[in-house]
Design a protein around this motif. Structure first.
Motif, mmCIF file in Angstrom:
data_model
loop_
_atom_site.group_PDB
_atom_site.id
_atom_site.type_symbol
_atom_site.label_atom_id
_atom_site.label_comp_id
_atom_site.label_asym_id
_atom_site.label_seq_id
_atom_site.Cartn_x
_atom_site.Cartn_y
_atom_site.Cartn_z
ATOM 1 N N TRP A 55 -9.684 -2.402 -8.798
ATOM 2 C CA TRP A 55 -9.363 -2.456 -7.368
ATOM 3 C C TRP A 55 -10.285 -1.537 -6.575
ATOM 4 N N THR A 56 -10.538 -0.342 -7.094
ATOM 5 C CA THR A 56 -11.413 0.592 -6.392
ATOM 6 C C THR A 56 -12.798 -0.012 -6.195
ATOM 7 N N LEU A 57 -13.335 -0.610 -7.243
ATOM 8 C CA LEU A 57 -14.666 -1.204 -7.141
ATOM 9 C C LEU A 57 -14.660 -2.417 -6.206
ATOM 10 N N GLY A 58 -13.731 -3.334 -6.419
ATOM 11 C CA GLY A 58 -13.704 -4.551 -5.614
ATOM 12 C C GLY A 58 -13.435 -4.289 -4.152
ATOM 13 N N SER A 59 -12.438 -3.467 -3.861
ATOM 14 C CA SER A 59 -12.083 -3.183 -2.472
ATOM 15 C C SER A 59 -13.204 -2.437 -1.758
ATOM 16 N N THR A 60 -13.831 -1.485 -2.462
ATOM 17 C CA THR A 60 -14.923 -0.718 -1.848
ATOM 18 C C THR A 60 -16.122 -1.607 -1.550
ATOM 19 N N LEU A 61 -16.435 -2.523 -2.459
ATOM 20 C CA LEU A 61 -17.562 -3.421 -2.214
ATOM 21 C C LEU A 61 -17.298 -4.319 -1.010
ATOM 22 N N ILE A 62 -16.070 -4.858 -0.905
ATOM 23 C CA ILE A 62 -15.743 -5.688 0.259
ATOM 24 C C ILE A 62 -15.801 -4.853 1.530
ATOM 25 N N MET A 63 -15.248 -3.627 1.475
ATOM 26 C CA MET A 63 -15.285 -2.769 2.653
ATOM 27 C C MET A 63 -16.724 -2.461 3.067
ATOM 28 N N SER A 64 -17.611 -2.278 2.098
ATOM 29 C CA SER A 64 -19.004 -1.966 2.437
ATOM 30 C C SER A 64 -19.667 -3.138 3.152
ATOM 31 N N ALA A 115 0.954 9.325 -5.627
ATOM 32 C CA ALA A 115 0.982 9.492 -4.174
ATOM 33 C C ALA A 115 -0.419 9.694 -3.619
ATOM 34 N N ILE A 116 -1.220 10.472 -4.322
ATOM 35 C CA ILE A 116 -2.619 10.665 -3.906
ATOM 36 C C ILE A 116 -3.383 9.351 -4.026
ATOM 37 N N ARG A 117 -3.094 8.601 -5.060
ATOM 38 C CA ARG A 117 -3.767 7.303 -5.250
ATOM 39 C C ARG A 117 -3.424 6.344 -4.108
ATOM 40 N N ALA A 118 -2.166 6.342 -3.677
ATOM 41 C CA ALA A 118 -1.766 5.473 -2.558
ATOM 42 C C ALA A 118 -2.548 5.833 -1.299
ATOM 43 N N ALA A 119 -2.681 7.134 -1.023
ATOM 44 C CA ALA A 119 -3.434 7.571 0.159
ATOM 45 C C ALA A 119 -4.906 7.194 0.043
ATOM 46 N N PHE A 120 -5.452 7.297 -1.160
ATOM 47 C CA PHE A 120 -6.849 6.924 -1.381
ATOM 48 C C PHE A 120 -7.051 5.431 -1.180
ATOM 49 N N TYR A 121 -6.100 4.617 -1.652
ATOM 50 C CA TYR A 121 -6.207 3.177 -1.475
ATOM 51 C C TYR A 121 -6.180 2.791 0.000
ATOM 52 N N LEU A 122 -5.493 3.562 0.831
ATOM 53 C CA LEU A 122 -5.541 3.316 2.282
ATOM 54 C C LEU A 122 -6.975 3.420 2.786
ATOM 55 N N ILE A 172 -2.204 -1.751 8.566
ATOM 56 C CA ILE A 172 -1.136 -0.839 8.961
ATOM 57 C C ILE A 172 0.140 -1.040 8.160
ATOM 58 N N VAL A 173 0.150 -1.943 7.190
ATOM 59 C CA VAL A 173 1.352 -2.218 6.398
ATOM 60 C C VAL A 173 1.408 -1.247 5.221
ATOM 61 N N PRO A 174 2.285 -0.252 5.256
ATOM 62 C CA PRO A 174 2.272 0.786 4.207
ATOM 63 C C PRO A 174 2.665 0.279 2.836
ATOM 64 N N ALA A 175 3.425 -0.808 2.779
ATOM 65 C CA ALA A 175 3.832 -1.344 1.474
ATOM 66 C C ALA A 175 2.617 -1.718 0.625
ATOM 67 N N ASN A 176 1.507 -2.107 1.262
ATOM 68 C CA ASN A 176 0.283 -2.444 0.523
ATOM 69 C C ASN A 176 -0.080 -1.345 -0.459
ATOM 70 N N TYR A 177 -0.078 -0.120 0.016
ATOM 71 C CA TYR A 177 -0.613 1.005 -0.759
ATOM 72 C C TYR A 177 0.394 1.515 -1.777
ATOM 73 N N LEU A 178 1.676 1.355 -1.472
ATOM 74 C CA LEU A 178 2.700 1.731 -2.439
ATOM 75 C C LEU A 178 2.652 0.805 -3.650
ATOM 76 N N VAL A 179 2.535 -0.493 -3.416
ATOM 77 C CA VAL A 179 2.480 -1.456 -4.519
ATOM 78 C C VAL A 179 1.159 -1.334 -5.281
ATOM 79 N N LEU A 180 0.061 -1.226 -4.548
ATOM 80 C CA LEU A 180 -1.232 -1.077 -5.222
ATOM 81 C C LEU A 180 -1.256 0.183 -6.083
ATOM 82 N N SER A 181 -0.625 1.251 -5.597
ATOM 83 C CA SER A 181 -0.586 2.478 -6.384
ATOM 84 C C SER A 181 0.280 2.322 -7.627
ATOM 85 N N ARG A 182 1.352 1.545 -7.529
ATOM 86 C CA ARG A 182 2.138 1.238 -8.731
ATOM 87 C C ARG A 182 1.264 0.552 -9.770
ATOM 88 N N TRP A 183 0.558 -0.479 -9.305
ATOM 89 C CA TRP A 183 -0.327 -1.201 -10.219
ATOM 90 C C TRP A 183 -1.463 -0.307 -10.708
#
Length: 404
Positions: free
Chosen positions: A382-391, A163-170, A361-372
């Protein structure tokens, strides 16, 4: 355990907000970008060295890195109201009248900014600076509430860590930086995710109240009618229709009523006029949208590399959101159907632009990503790739380049 987890969420949120804001302030001190931006056909004319000079709400020096594009309208409404005389006006073909562009934006976020501005006025900032700080604070608090709502949604299936991971992925989603800007995304995810979490707890009335506020924040909030109706229907379970059941059913209609009230007001009438005459968007413009998406797909293999990267991200985030909704349909039907409805509204709105932000705003994104993310390799990747794109995207936004 919950108290410890909530403290963890709070610390992650504080660290993320601080790091992101510092990053946006440091970047301009270290490098400059070559202008203009060629991502879209119209962006070169809006991203030159002096493109912001005639936009007073975007040139105030206080926290200027957190304002760009639509921030102008929220600041204007908070400071000068919808009919702010210094804002641009759009001629309406049908009536011949001119309407402020501010009407293209919903009222709850800028009016909440106006309320928060009252105590902040003691800081002695300019009105625009005060509104900027208010807008960022509202967005950040909304984001924290969105994290808590998402945590509550995910905890039963994924446990505390998941659950914490899902919130972090948001927070680290490629467009997650919008949650800390003068934009509606932070407030909206707070209202929507908490509403969905309340529905999981069968708190239909309070979920409907948050849905009303979500509708008055962004039009897509009306999609919450789907999980509200689904929760009401699931609660019947063969029970006789009595007064209590009917009252709960009326709660389901609250967001629709809120949308109708807004639509019939001057806000709604002028909103449609500005959207159609300037922004070129509408509801379920299927034929126009299909043609625009075909053009966007062709741009990916075109000679304009900036447009290719931009549209590739647009397609990728829509594909991720659709996949996530499909994979959560069984375990989180209300969450999934909200997401699918929101995706349909965005995808068929006319122009394939800003999908990267709309899919946030689609919450399913973070639930599925957290499963994975239960697999350590995926979590790190995912943390590295998503953070680099966000930066990269946060950097572009900081320089007033087009992102979403």
């Amino acid at each position: 355990i919950m108290s410890k987890s909530l403290r963890t969420l709070l610390l992650i949120w504080l660290a993320w907000a601080a790091i992101l804001i510092v990053f946006q302030n440091v970047v301009p001190q270290r490098l400059l970008l070559r202008r203009p931006d060629f991502a879209l056909e119209w962006t070169p004319g809006e991203t030159g060295a002096h493109s912001q000079d005639d936009k007073p709400y975007l040139i105030d020096k206080f926290m200027n890195q957190q304002v760009a594009w639509d921030s102008e309208y929220y600041l204007s409404i908070a400071v000068g109201g919808y009919d702010d005389p210094i804002m641009r006006r759009i001629p309406i073909r049908e009536t011949g009248e001119a309407v402020s562009q501010n009407y293209a934006f919903f009222p709850f976020y800028p009016h909440l900014m106006g309320v928060v501005m009252i105590p902040l006025s003691i800081l002695g900032l300019t009105p625009i600076g005060t509104a900027t700080l208010a807008g960022i604070l509202v967005a950040l608090v909304g984001t924290l509430l969105g994290m808590i709502g998402l945590y509550d949604l995910a905890r039963e299936e994924l446990g505390e860590d998941g659950a914490i991971r899902a919130a972090f992925y948001l927070l680290i989603f490629p467009s997650g930086f919008f949650l800390a800007q003068v934009y509606t995304e932070g407030l909206f995810v707070g209202l929507v995710f908490c509403s969905l979490a309340l529905l999981r707890r069968q708190q239909l009335g309070w979920a409907a109240v948050l849905a009303v506020l979500a509708v008055w924040t962004r039009a897509v909030g009306v999609a919450l009618i789907v999980p509200l109706a689904l929760t009401w229907y699931q609660g019947l379970h063969g029970k006789p229709i009595n007064r209590q059941v009917l009252w709960r059913g009326l709660a389901v209609l609250l967001p629709v009523a809120a949308y109708v009230v807004w639509s019939l007001s001057a806000w709604g009438v002028n909103f449609r006029a500005v959207e159609e005459n300037f922004f070129g968007r509408g509801l379920f413009l299927i034929e126009d949208s299909w043609q625009r998406w075909r053009e966007a797909w062709a741009a990916i293999s075109g000679t304009n590399s900036q447009a290719a990267v931009y549209y590739a991200l647009e397609f990728a985030t829509v594909a991720l959101a659709l996949t996530a909704c499909g994979l959560t349909l069984r375990h989180y039907p209300g969450v999934a159907w909200f997401g699918l409805t929101a995706i349909a509204i965005a995808v068929f709105s006319g122009w394939p632009q800003s999908m990267l932000r709309y899919m946030l705003i689609v919450p399913a994104n973070y639930l599925v990503l957290s499963r994975w993310g239960r697999h350590a390799a995926f979590d790190r990747a995912w943390t590295l790739g998503s953070t680099l794109i966000m930066s990269i995207l946060a950097l572009l936004y900081t320089f007033d380049m087009w992102v979403a």
